[in-house]
Design an enzyme around this catalytic site. Structure first.
Site, short mmCIF file in Angstrom:
data_model
loop_
_atom_site.label_atom_id
_atom_site.label_comp_id
_atom_site.label_asym_id
_atom_site.label_seq_id
_atom_site.Cartn_x
_atom_site.Cartn_y
_atom_site.Cartn_z
N ASN A 9 40.87 -30.32 48.04
CA ASN A 9 41.33 -31.00 49.25
C ASN A 9 42.74 -31.50 48.97
O ASN A 9 42.93 -32.51 48.30
CB ASN A 9 40.37 -32.17 49.53
CG ASN A 9 40.87 -33.07 50.65
OD1 ASN A 9 41.80 -32.73 51.37
ND2 ASN A 9 40.25 -34.24 50.77
N LYS A 11 44.88 -32.79 50.87
CA LYS A 11 45.30 -33.96 51.67
C LYS A 11 46.72 -33.75 52.20
O LYS A 11 47.09 -32.61 52.49
CB LYS A 11 45.16 -35.24 50.84
CG LYS A 11 43.77 -35.38 50.22
CD LYS A 11 43.51 -36.72 49.62
CE LYS A 11 42.10 -36.74 49.01
NZ LYS A 11 41.72 -38.02 48.49
N HIS A 94 35.74 -37.09 56.19
CA HIS A 94 36.28 -37.62 54.93
C HIS A 94 36.49 -39.13 55.09
O HIS A 94 36.87 -39.61 56.16
CB HIS A 94 37.60 -36.92 54.58
CG HIS A 94 38.06 -37.25 53.20
ND1 HIS A 94 38.68 -38.43 52.89
CD2 HIS A 94 37.93 -36.58 52.03
CE1 HIS A 94 38.94 -38.46 51.59
NE2 HIS A 94 38.49 -37.34 51.04
N GLU A 96 38.76 -41.03 54.22
CA GLU A 96 40.10 -41.43 54.67
C GLU A 96 40.21 -41.33 56.18
O GLU A 96 40.88 -42.14 56.83
CB GLU A 96 41.17 -40.58 53.96
CG GLU A 96 41.32 -41.02 52.51
CD GLU A 96 41.77 -39.93 51.56
OE1 GLU A 96 42.26 -38.88 52.00
OE2 GLU A 96 41.63 -40.15 50.34
N GLU A 166 30.98 -38.67 48.37
CA GLU A 166 32.22 -39.20 47.82
C GLU A 166 32.21 -40.72 47.91
O GLU A 166 32.55 -41.29 48.97
CB GLU A 166 33.43 -38.67 48.60
CG GLU A 166 33.54 -37.16 48.58
CD GLU A 166 34.98 -36.70 48.81
OE1 GLU A 166 35.53 -36.05 47.93
OE2 GLU A 166 35.55 -37.03 49.87
N GLY A 172 40.54 -41.15 44.32
CA GLY A 172 41.94 -41.38 43.98
C GLY A 172 42.16 -42.61 43.11
O GLY A 172 43.28 -43.07 42.95
N SER A 211 37.72 -38.59 41.94
CA SER A 211 38.32 -38.55 40.60
C SER A 211 37.65 -37.55 39.65
O SER A 211 37.47 -37.85 38.47
CB SER A 211 38.34 -39.96 39.99
OG SER A 211 39.13 -40.82 40.81
P1 PGA Z 1 40.26 -37.44 44.33
O1 PGA Z 1 39.91 -37.19 45.87
O2 PGA Z 1 39.75 -36.25 43.55
O3 PGA Z 1 41.76 -37.55 44.28
O4 PGA Z 1 39.58 -38.71 43.93
C1 PGA Z 1 38.70 -36.60 46.26
C2 PGA Z 1 38.61 -36.52 47.76
O5 PGA Z 1 39.06 -37.46 48.44
O6 PGA Z 1 38.12 -35.53 48.33
#
Ligand code: PGA
Length: 249
Positions: A9, A11, A94, A96, A166, A172, A211
């Site tokens: 992903n 982003k 997601h 976010e 998640e 992140g 992460s």
């Molecule tokens: P990350 O993000 O691997 O940077 O923690 C995962 C995601 O949001 O899909």
């Protein structure tokens, strides 16, 4: 045995140059990777990614989709459009988008339905915040997010997509859930689906996201109910992403 799926992903990251470099880098390192692999670039790079991926085993995905088919919805991108650009997957719900763009469970369920209607495989993201985990309501939150889709589409529809657990506190932040924490929630999700349809529960891939790095992917993917990963930060470097892909079966 469910295959491992590793989906990147990206982003809000990439450029024309980055897209070419990253996709070519991934394609060059796939020897010996048995996992299913997908990349989800931002919308403007889908056409370029489609061309770069042509003839490869790597699938293309988008990061978001409109709940509407067409019409006066400025700024939206429909599932049919994504399909036209070779998308196989689309991420819906997601965290976010849920937290920064106020997407609620019902809206996410409509996006899931819109994607499925066009034959796209939705990657449905679920997960709790740190506050929710500390309050002990992780299962309640994940169940609510899952049930919203099941109510609209039925449990069997989940077999047309993928689920990504998640935990918001792990995204992140460098704070990965432990393998035990992740497995516990994955097992809960599978059991909940099994309550509706055992065959679907057995079949559906449940990815972990938050992460994931080359050095923790293998132990996470070794858990019985963890069928791969949705990868943010580490999907932006071909070497790291491939390191995670190699950990899959
Ligand atoms: P990350 O993000 O691997 O940077 O923690 C995962 C995601 O949001 O899909």
């Amino acid at each position: 045995m469910r295959k491992t799926l590793v989906a990147g992903n990206w982003k809000l990251n990439a450029s024309i140059q980055d897209t070419e470099k990253l996709i070519n880098g991934v394609l060059a390192g796939l020897d010996g990777v048995s996992a299913e692999v997908a990349v989800c670039p931002p919308f403007p790079y889908l056409a370029q990614a489609q061309q770069l991926l042509a003839g490869s085993s790597v699938r293309l995905g988008a990061q978001n989709v409109s709940d509407q088919e067409s019409g006066a919805y400025t700024g939206e991108v429909s599932a049919a459009m994504l399909k036209e650009f070779g998308c196989y997957y689309v991420i819906v719900g997601h965290s976010e988008r849920r937290s920064l763009y106020a997407e609620d469970d019902a809206f996410v369920a409509r996006k899931f339905a819109a994607a499925r209607q066009q034959g796209l495989a939705p990657i449905l993201c679920v997960g709790e915040t740190l506050e929710e985990r500390e309050q002990g309501v992780t299962e309640k939150v994940v169940a609510r997010q899952l049930d919203a889709v099941i109510e609209v589409e039925g449990a069997a529809a989940l077999a047309d997509g993928v689920i990504a657990y998640e935990p918001v506190w792990a995204i992140g932040t460098g704070m990965t859930a432990t393998r035990e924490q992740a497995q516990e929630v994955h097992a809960f999700i599978r059991q909940r689906i099994a309550g509706h349809d055992a065959a679907v529960a057995e079949k559906v891939q449940i990815l972990y996201g938050g992460s994931v790095k080359p050095d923790n992917a293998a132990e996470l993917f070794a858990e019985a109910d963890i069928d791969g990963g949705l990868i943010g930060g580490a999907s932006l470097k071909a070497e790291d992403f491939l390191g995670i892909c190699s950990a899959g079966r």
